[in-house]
Design a protein around this motif. Sequence first.
Motif, PDB file in Angstrom:
ATOM      1  N   ILE A  11       8.273  -9.816   2.449  1.00 34.21           N
ATOM      2  CA  ILE A  11       7.121  -9.834   3.351  1.00 34.21           C
ATOM      3  C   ILE A  11       5.812  -9.874   2.586  1.00 34.21           C
ATOM      4  N   LEU A  12       5.838  -9.442   1.316  1.00 32.65           N
ATOM      5  CA  LEU A  12       4.694  -9.597   0.418  1.00 32.65           C
ATOM      6  C   LEU A  12       5.199 -10.037  -0.940  1.00 32.65           C
ATOM      7  N   SER A  13       4.512 -11.007  -1.519  1.00 35.72           N
ATOM      8  CA  SER A  13       4.844 -11.524  -2.849  1.00 35.72           C
ATOM      9  C   SER A  13       3.587 -11.518  -3.705  1.00 35.72           C
ATOM     10  N   PRO A  14       3.732 -11.624  -5.019  1.00 33.08           N
ATOM     11  CA  PRO A  14       2.540 -11.695  -5.880  1.00 33.08           C
ATOM     12  C   PRO A  14       1.581 -12.782  -5.419  1.00 33.08           C
ATOM     13  N   ASN A  15       0.288 -12.483  -5.504  1.00 32.49           N
ATOM     14  CA  ASN A  15      -0.748 -13.411  -5.069  1.00 32.49           C
ATOM     15  C   ASN A  15      -1.409 -14.034  -6.301  1.00 32.49           C
ATOM     16  N   PRO A  16      -1.162 -15.320  -6.555  1.00 36.83           N
ATOM     17  CA  PRO A  16      -1.707 -15.937  -7.769  1.00 36.83           C
ATOM     18  C   PRO A  16      -3.228 -16.023  -7.788  1.00 36.83           C
ATOM     19  N   ASN A  17      -3.867 -15.804  -6.643  1.00 37.70           N
ATOM     20  CA  ASN A  17      -5.323 -15.917  -6.564  1.00 37.70           C
ATOM     21  C   ASN A  17      -6.050 -14.647  -6.979  1.00 37.70           C
ATOM     22  N   ASN A  18      -5.307 -13.531  -7.099  1.00 40.04           N
ATOM     23  CA  ASN A  18      -5.924 -12.257  -7.468  1.00 40.04           C
ATOM     24  C   ASN A  18      -5.306 -11.756  -8.769  1.00 40.04           C
ATOM     25  N   SER A  19      -6.122 -11.593  -9.794  1.00 36.66           N
ATOM     26  CA  SER A  19      -5.596 -11.235 -11.110  1.00 36.66           C
ATOM     27  C   SER A  19      -4.936  -9.860 -11.125  1.00 36.66           C
ATOM     28  N   TRP A  20      -5.303  -8.977 -10.197  1.00 34.73           N
ATOM     29  CA  TRP A  20      -4.754  -7.623 -10.185  1.00 34.73           C
ATOM     30  C   TRP A  20      -3.408  -7.539  -9.466  1.00 34.73           C
ATOM     31  N   GLU A  21      -2.976  -8.636  -8.820  1.00 34.15           N
ATOM     32  CA  GLU A  21      -1.696  -8.627  -8.095  1.00 34.15           C
ATOM     33  C   GLU A  21      -0.936  -9.946  -8.250  1.00 34.15           C
ATOM     34  N   ASN A  22      -1.183 -10.647  -9.351  1.00 29.36           N
ATOM     35  CA  ASN A  22      -0.524 -11.950  -9.508  1.00 29.36           C
ATOM     36  C   ASN A  22       0.849 -11.867 -10.161  1.00 29.36           C
ATOM     37  N   LEU A  23       1.275 -10.646 -10.547  1.00 29.10           N
ATOM     38  CA  LEU A  23       2.589 -10.480 -11.163  1.00 29.10           C
ATOM     39  C   LEU A  23       3.557  -9.728 -10.268  1.00 29.10           C
ATOM     40  N   ALA A  24       3.100  -8.644  -9.637  1.00 27.36           N
ATOM     41  CA  ALA A  24       4.023  -7.792  -8.889  1.00 27.36           C
ATOM     42  C   ALA A  24       3.321  -7.112  -7.718  1.00 27.36           C
ATOM     43  N   VAL A  25       3.996  -7.094  -6.582  1.00 25.17           N
ATOM     44  CA  VAL A  25       3.605  -6.256  -5.437  1.00 25.17           C
ATOM     45  C   VAL A  25       4.895  -5.630  -4.919  1.00 25.17           C
ATOM     46  N   CYS A  26       4.955  -4.300  -4.893  1.00 29.50           N
ATOM     47  CA  CYS A  26       6.225  -3.641  -4.562  1.00 29.50           C
ATOM     48  C   CYS A  26       5.971  -2.213  -4.101  1.00 29.50           C
ATOM     49  N   ASN A  27       7.047  -1.501  -3.792  1.00 30.55           N
ATOM     50  CA  ASN A  27       7.071  -0.056  -3.529  1.00 30.55           C
ATOM     51  C   ASN A  27       5.934   0.398  -2.607  1.00 30.55           C
ATOM     52  N   PRO A  28       5.916  -0.097  -1.359  1.00 26.11           N
ATOM     53  CA  PRO A  28       4.802   0.221  -0.467  1.00 26.11           C
ATOM     54  C   PRO A  28       4.987   1.534   0.292  1.00 26.11           C
ATOM     55  N   GLY A  29       3.943   2.360   0.317  1.00 31.08           N
ATOM     56  CA  GLY A  29       3.891   3.448   1.281  1.00 31.08           C
ATOM     57  C   GLY A  29       3.596   2.856   2.650  1.00 31.08           C
ATOM     58  N   ALA A  30       4.075   3.495   3.722  1.00 29.25           N
ATOM     59  CA  ALA A  30       3.937   2.907   5.052  1.00 29.25           C
ATOM     60  C   ALA A  30       3.448   3.935   6.062  1.00 29.25           C
ATOM     61  N   TRP A  31       2.733   3.424   7.064  1.00 26.34           N
ATOM     62  CA  TRP A  31       2.295   4.245   8.185  1.00 26.34           C
ATOM     63  C   TRP A  31       2.201   3.378   9.437  1.00 26.34           C
ATOM     64  N   TYR A  32       2.471   3.994  10.602  1.00 27.03           N
ATOM     65  CA  TYR A  32       2.334   3.295  11.881  1.00 27.03           C
ATOM     66  C   TYR A  32       1.491   4.148  12.807  1.00 27.03           C
ATOM     67  N   GLU A  33       0.479   3.529  13.420  1.00 23.03           N
ATOM     68  CA  GLU A  33      -0.389   4.252  14.346  1.00 23.03           C
ATOM     69  C   GLU A  33      -1.147   3.260  15.213  1.00 23.03           C
ATOM     70  N   ASP A  34      -1.233   3.553  16.516  1.00 25.54           N
ATOM     71  CA  ASP A  34      -2.008   2.749  17.459  1.00 25.54           C
ATOM     72  C   ASP A  34      -1.632   1.270  17.392  1.00 25.54           C
ATOM     73  N   GLY A  35      -0.335   1.005  17.292  1.00 23.47           N
ATOM     74  CA  GLY A  35       0.143  -0.370  17.329  1.00 23.47           C
ATOM     75  C   GLY A  35       0.006  -1.141  16.034  1.00 23.47           C
ATOM     76  N   LYS A  36      -0.407  -0.471  14.967  1.00 24.85           N
ATOM     77  CA  LYS A  36      -0.593  -1.148  13.683  1.00 24.85           C
ATOM     78  C   LYS A  36       0.325  -0.535  12.618  1.00 24.85           C
ATOM     79  N   PHE A  37       0.885  -1.403  11.790  1.00 19.36           N
ATOM     80  CA  PHE A  37       1.662  -0.999  10.627  1.00 19.36           C
ATOM     81  C   PHE A  37       0.787  -1.182   9.387  1.00 19.36           C
ATOM     82  N   TYR A  38       0.747  -0.158   8.537  1.00 23.72           N
ATOM     83  CA  TYR A  38      -0.061  -0.198   7.322  1.00 23.72           C
ATOM     84  C   TYR A  38       0.846  -0.073   6.106  1.00 23.72           C
TER      85      TYR A  38
END
Length: 347
Positions: A11-38
């Motif tokens: 659902i999320l992959s590294p973003n080549p356009n941002n140098s701070w996230e162009n290699l890895a995006v993983c291990n997300p903390g999660a929250w749900y409130e008022d119809g939104k997932f964070y």
Amino acid sequence: MKLKKNSENPILSPNPNNSWENLAVCNPGAWYEDGKFYLLYRAAGDDEDHLIHFGLAVSDDGFTFKRMSDQPVFSPSSDGPDAGCVEDARIVKFDDYYYVTYAYRPFPPGQYWTMAPDQVNVANHGQNAPAVVNKNIANTGLAITKDFKSFKRLGRMTETVLDDRDVILFPEKINGKYALLNRPKEWIGPDYGCKYPAIWLTLSDDMMNWDYSTSVMVIQGEEAWEEKIGGSTPPLYTEDGWLTLYHGVDNKGIYRVGAMLLDLENPAKVLAKTKDFIMEPEFDYENEGLYNGCVFPTGNVIVDNTLYVYYGAADQYCGVATCKVDELVGFIKSNSRERANQEVVNA
């Protein structure tokens, strides 16, 4: 029973356009409130030091996420104890604030996937330097936020001498005390009753000073797929107990996921624990990355009897898997060993 993985993973992959996230995006903390997932996800670029940040993504349906900024929402401090990395957020809420536990190091870990297992970059700062400096030891910090965009760092939660990363708060007080699950790597051997690091329950009056004299082992590895274990996601309240996911690592280094039910009043007592794993690496995005063969949950929420489990895949991607809560609870009970009575926590 196995959790059902989303067909659109990752659902999320590294973003080549941002140098701070162009290699890895993983291990997300999660929250749900008022119809939104964070999702507060771990992110890193392809720099040599491997500096690690948090990014924020939001969804209306729990599957399709939109990044909320081209910049990290939380980064290593410029000169503090967490100047090396911030990673693996776990989220709970008390009153108006979200409380985020996160792992950190004083110096960046470096490209750990090119090193031996459990190794990171270290530097010799002299024979009189403390171990946390010379060994670049991982600790856990606590931050609070009201919007996942601005944060206040409250400092270190765990003992400096402990490598203690899988630190997870319960979302409610237990008999008037805050409670957490932790996994100190140094707590092994005859004095602790376990060959490999185990999951422990520890209590506190104020959420920052934890009374290790109250610590009670909750579980240690029992099955072949869980030689080593650690906590994964914040416990979730059900009428049958605290629904709690954990990860197990076999002797080949493969990460899988198990589940257990903890007593609501005495969460050191395991009511039931799966003998069989409920999730394992199967797909390319889980088996080919910075750490091959890894599914690592760090966030879970319940919405209308559906459990959404958000996890890191191969230390490089984010995935989601789901199941019905009542079906998982039933499976945990039916797939559990007989368990001896455990020590009661004195709250």
